[in-house]
Design a protein around this motif. Structure first.
Motif, PDB file in Angstrom:
ATOM      1  N   ASP A 156       0.816  -1.210   0.000  1.00  0.00           N
ATOM      2  CA  ASP A 156       0.000   0.000   0.000  1.00  0.00           C
ATOM      3  C   ASP A 156       0.855   1.268   0.000  1.00  0.00           C
ATOM      4  O   ASP A 156       0.479   2.285  -0.589  1.00  0.00           O
ATOM      5  N   ALA A 157       2.011   1.218   0.657  1.00  0.00           N
ATOM      6  CA  ALA A 157       2.883   2.391   0.730  1.00  0.00           C
ATOM      7  C   ALA A 157       3.605   2.666  -0.578  1.00  0.00           C
ATOM      8  O   ALA A 157       4.200   3.734  -0.752  1.00  0.00           O
ATOM      9  N   GLU A 158       3.533   1.725  -1.536  1.00  0.00           N
ATOM     10  CA  GLU A 158       4.262   1.865  -2.791  1.00  0.00           C
ATOM     11  C   GLU A 158       3.336   1.999  -4.000  1.00  0.00           C
ATOM     12  O   GLU A 158       3.768   1.863  -5.139  1.00  0.00           O
ATOM     13  N   LEU A 159       2.073   2.283  -3.751  1.00  0.00           N
ATOM     14  CA  LEU A 159       1.117   2.383  -4.859  1.00  0.00           C
ATOM     15  C   LEU A 159       1.380   3.644  -5.687  1.00  0.00           C
ATOM     16  O   LEU A 159       1.538   4.736  -5.127  1.00  0.00           O
ATOM     17  N   PRO A 160       1.405   3.533  -7.016  1.00  0.00           N
ATOM     18  CA  PRO A 160       1.646   4.692  -7.871  1.00  0.00           C
ATOM     19  C   PRO A 160       0.382   5.524  -8.077  1.00  0.00           C
ATOM     20  O   PRO A 160      -0.189   5.567  -9.172  1.00  0.00           O
ATOM     21  N   LEU A 161      -0.048   6.190  -7.026  1.00  0.00           N
ATOM     22  CA  LEU A 161      -1.288   6.959  -7.073  1.00  0.00           C
ATOM     23  C   LEU A 161      -0.997   8.448  -7.106  1.00  0.00           C
ATOM     24  O   LEU A 161       0.012   8.903  -6.556  1.00  0.00           O
TER      25      LEU A 161
END
Length: 262
Positions: A156-161
């Motif tokens: 979740d901390a690495e999502l490309p959002l």
């Protein structure tokens, strides 16, 4: 100028790319010189010279009066070469055909590109017509089955959002990170993603990440009108798509000596 990996970008090249992307995004809507110059914050004279150069090269087209501009046929040729030159796309296509024949529904292949997924191949259902799913279309990754299947392969901390609130395509789209994270947790547990009218009202989707990369960058999905989605049909879709994923992953090994494109 922007820098990446210690290399300064070339202003004229960056400007050219920005212009082509803007014209491509406008599709059938033609653009005038003044609005293009204003949109990209480029002097009118410089924009005119750039447009004429690209018209001569076939990357931009103009109307008979020379006052309207649109994307040119060279862009299509380049995009086609990307699809034809990718061994994984070539390998997956036959399996899309088989899944579409087995289910009678629309099957997609897409690739994660930053915060979006880009459609690489589509096999349309014979039961209904869809005009919005086409090769090259971009959809926010958080808003559909394909993107959520790929986001779930990451922490979740690495999502490309993107920053801020997530864009809503329908009233069912996740617009907060908390809601998206909860959904992704379910995706990881069940092994595939579900889109219930989050991208398009009236359509449901089931997405499956293809794990020949780690983390996965490609995914397949099945789209079906919610009016025809019975519990029995949903079970059939999931079973066929799971089998399709397994067959694709067996046919496309992770370490095959091919170029590792980034």
């Amino acid at each position: 100028m922007l820098e990446k990996r210690g290399v300064r970008s070339v202003k004229s090249a960056a400007r050219t790319v920005a212009l082509l992307e803007l014209l491509a995004a406008r599709g059938e809507r033609p653009s005038r010189l003044d609005e293009l110059a204003e949109e990209l914050d480029v002097p009118r004279s410089s924009m005119y010279q750039l447009l004429q150069t690209l018209v001569d090269c076939g990357w931009v087209r103009s109307d008979a009066t020379g006052s309207l501009y649109g994307i040119g046929i060279r862009a299509l040729l380049t995009g086609t070469s990307y699809l034809d030159g990718d061994r994984r796309i070539r390998a997956v296509r036959p399996y899309l055909d088989e899944a579409s024949d087995a289910l009678g529904e629309t099957i997609h292949l897409a690739r994660l590109d930053g915060p979006d997924v880009v459609y690489l191949a589509t096999r349309e259902s014979h039961e209904y017509l869809r005009t919005i799913s086409r090769v090259g279309r971009r959809v926010p990754a958080h808003a559909g089955a394909l993107g959520k299947a790929l986001l779930a392969e990451r922490h979740d901390a690495e999502l490309p959002l993107p920053e801020g609130e997530l864009v809503a395509l329908t009233g069912n789209t996740h617009t907060t990170r908390a809601a998206l994270h909860a959904d992704l947790a379910e995706v990881r547990e069940r092994g595939y993603s579900v889109d219930r009218e989050e991208t398009v009202v009236g359509l449901a989707g089931f997405g499956f990440a293809l794990r020949y990369d780690s983390p996965a960058t490609d995914a397949i999905s099945c789209s079906v009108p919610v009016a025809r989605l019975t519990p029995e049909h949903e079970l059939r879709i999931v079973a066929v798509m799971r089998e399709t994923r397994a067959r694709i992953e067996s046919a496309v090994p992770m370490n095959s000596g091919a170029v590792d494109w980034r």
